[in-house]
Design an enzyme around this catalytic site. Structure first.
Site, mmCIF file in Angstrom:
data_model
loop_
_atom_site.group_PDB
_atom_site.id
_atom_site.type_symbol
_atom_site.label_atom_id
_atom_site.label_comp_id
_atom_site.label_asym_id
_atom_site.label_seq_id
_atom_site.Cartn_x
_atom_site.Cartn_y
_atom_site.Cartn_z
ATOM 1 N N ASP A 112 0.867 -1.182 0.000
ATOM 2 C CA ASP A 112 0.000 0.000 0.000
ATOM 3 C C ASP A 112 0.908 1.239 0.000
ATOM 4 O O ASP A 112 1.423 1.602 -1.046
ATOM 5 C CB ASP A 112 -0.895 -0.103 1.241
ATOM 6 C CG ASP A 112 -1.962 0.956 1.305
ATOM 7 O OD1 ASP A 112 -2.556 1.272 0.271
ATOM 8 O OD2 ASP A 112 -2.214 1.488 2.403
ATOM 9 N N PHE A 161 -10.226 0.301 -0.494
ATOM 10 C CA PHE A 161 -9.934 -0.515 0.681
ATOM 11 C C PHE A 161 -10.565 -1.878 0.451
ATOM 12 O O PHE A 161 -11.775 -1.986 0.232
ATOM 13 C CB PHE A 161 -10.478 0.122 1.962
ATOM 14 C CG PHE A 161 -9.978 -0.597 3.170
ATOM 15 C CD1 PHE A 161 -8.666 -0.419 3.592
ATOM 16 C CD2 PHE A 161 -10.780 -1.486 3.847
ATOM 17 C CE1 PHE A 161 -8.173 -1.117 4.682
ATOM 18 C CE2 PHE A 161 -10.298 -2.184 4.943
ATOM 19 C CZ PHE A 161 -9.001 -2.003 5.358
ATOM 20 N N VAL A 162 -9.736 -2.913 0.458
ATOM 21 C CA VAL A 162 -10.231 -4.250 0.110
ATOM 22 C C VAL A 162 -10.092 -5.212 1.288
ATOM 23 O O VAL A 162 -9.229 -5.035 2.153
ATOM 24 C CB VAL A 162 -9.501 -4.835 -1.122
ATOM 25 C CG1 VAL A 162 -9.834 -4.054 -2.376
ATOM 26 C CG2 VAL A 162 -7.987 -4.883 -0.912
ATOM 27 N N ASP A 168 -8.023 -7.841 6.087
ATOM 28 C CA ASP A 168 -9.094 -7.595 7.053
ATOM 29 C C ASP A 168 -9.492 -6.130 7.132
ATOM 30 O O ASP A 168 -8.767 -5.240 6.701
ATOM 31 C CB ASP A 168 -8.634 -8.009 8.452
ATOM 32 C CG ASP A 168 -7.644 -7.021 9.040
ATOM 33 O OD1 ASP A 168 -6.681 -6.655 8.342
ATOM 34 O OD2 ASP A 168 -7.843 -6.582 10.191
#
Ligand code: IMP
Ligand code: MG
Length: 194
Positions: A112, A161-162, A168
């Site tokens: 990220d 946001f996955v 999680d």
């Protein structure tokens, strides 16, 4: 257990707005990555180092597709920052072995900002492995703050946001067999854990 038939309607949690990568797409790509690793490490005995906790699903699938001798270790790290101020990183779990002279493949869920990977790669480099490569399941290049070389990559994804396949939100959704985009209303300020 309900009695509804979900064969035509996937059983998504209500907070999931879109399935970005299906279980079938993931399986095909993970098999492909394993084949690449097997070619590149033919005759070697690499050490796979999974990063807790997000990489555990990816690691466990990847290693089972490798038809070669490998060793497996886990590492954990945490950041003391919050959503606004990145903080100090430190190890919460270290390797159980020396890696000097070893061919190490660091296995991570997602790159990220790149902060934790850059830190972890530096930490491992100090221990003098023979080689050190990064195998990441997902990459979000639009969020990068620190450059990180990804040697083996599953998928590049946009800035969402996955969750799922190990990733999680607040400790939940890791067990979803697919990668999904979560409704922003489902999460508060702090999204990024490990
Ligand atoms: P970094 O920002 O590259 O240091 O990533 C730190 C960690 O945040 C990753 O290893 C993931 O565990 C987590 N993370 C980053 N993006 C996401 C996401 O979209 N969903 C879930 N976890 C994420
Ligand atoms: Mg992680």
């Amino acid at each position: 257990m309900g009695s509804d038939c979900n064969s035509c309607q996937p059983d998504w949690p209500a907070e999931v707005v879109e399935v970005l990568l299906t279980a079938e797409q993931i399986d095909e790509r993970v098999r492909g990555l394993a084949a690449e690793l097997q070619d590149d490490y033919a005759g070697a005995n690499p050490l796979l180092v999974g990063v807790l906790t997000g990489a555990v699903v990816f690691l466990s699938d990847l290693m089972r597709h490798l038809q070669m001798p490998v060793r497996v270790e886990l590492m954990g790290l945490r950041s003391y920052g919050d959503a606004h101020v990145p903080g100090e990183l430190c190890l919460t779990k270290d390797l159980g072995c020396e890696i000097e002279g070893a061919d190490v493949i660091l296995v991570e869920d997602i790159v990220d900002t790149g902060r934790s990977l850059a830190w972890l790669l530096e930490e491992l480099r100090k221990r003098n492995p023979r080689s050190l490569k990064l195998c990441a399941f997902l990459n979000k290049p639009s969020r990068r703050q620190v450059p990180v070389q990804i040697d083996y990559l599953g998928f590049e994804i946009p800035d969402h946001f996955v969750v799922g396949y190990g990733l999680d939100y607040a400790g939940r959704y890791r067990n979803l067999p697919y990668v999904a985009v979560l409704n922003p209303e489902a999460y508060g300020e702090k999204k990024h854990g490990n």
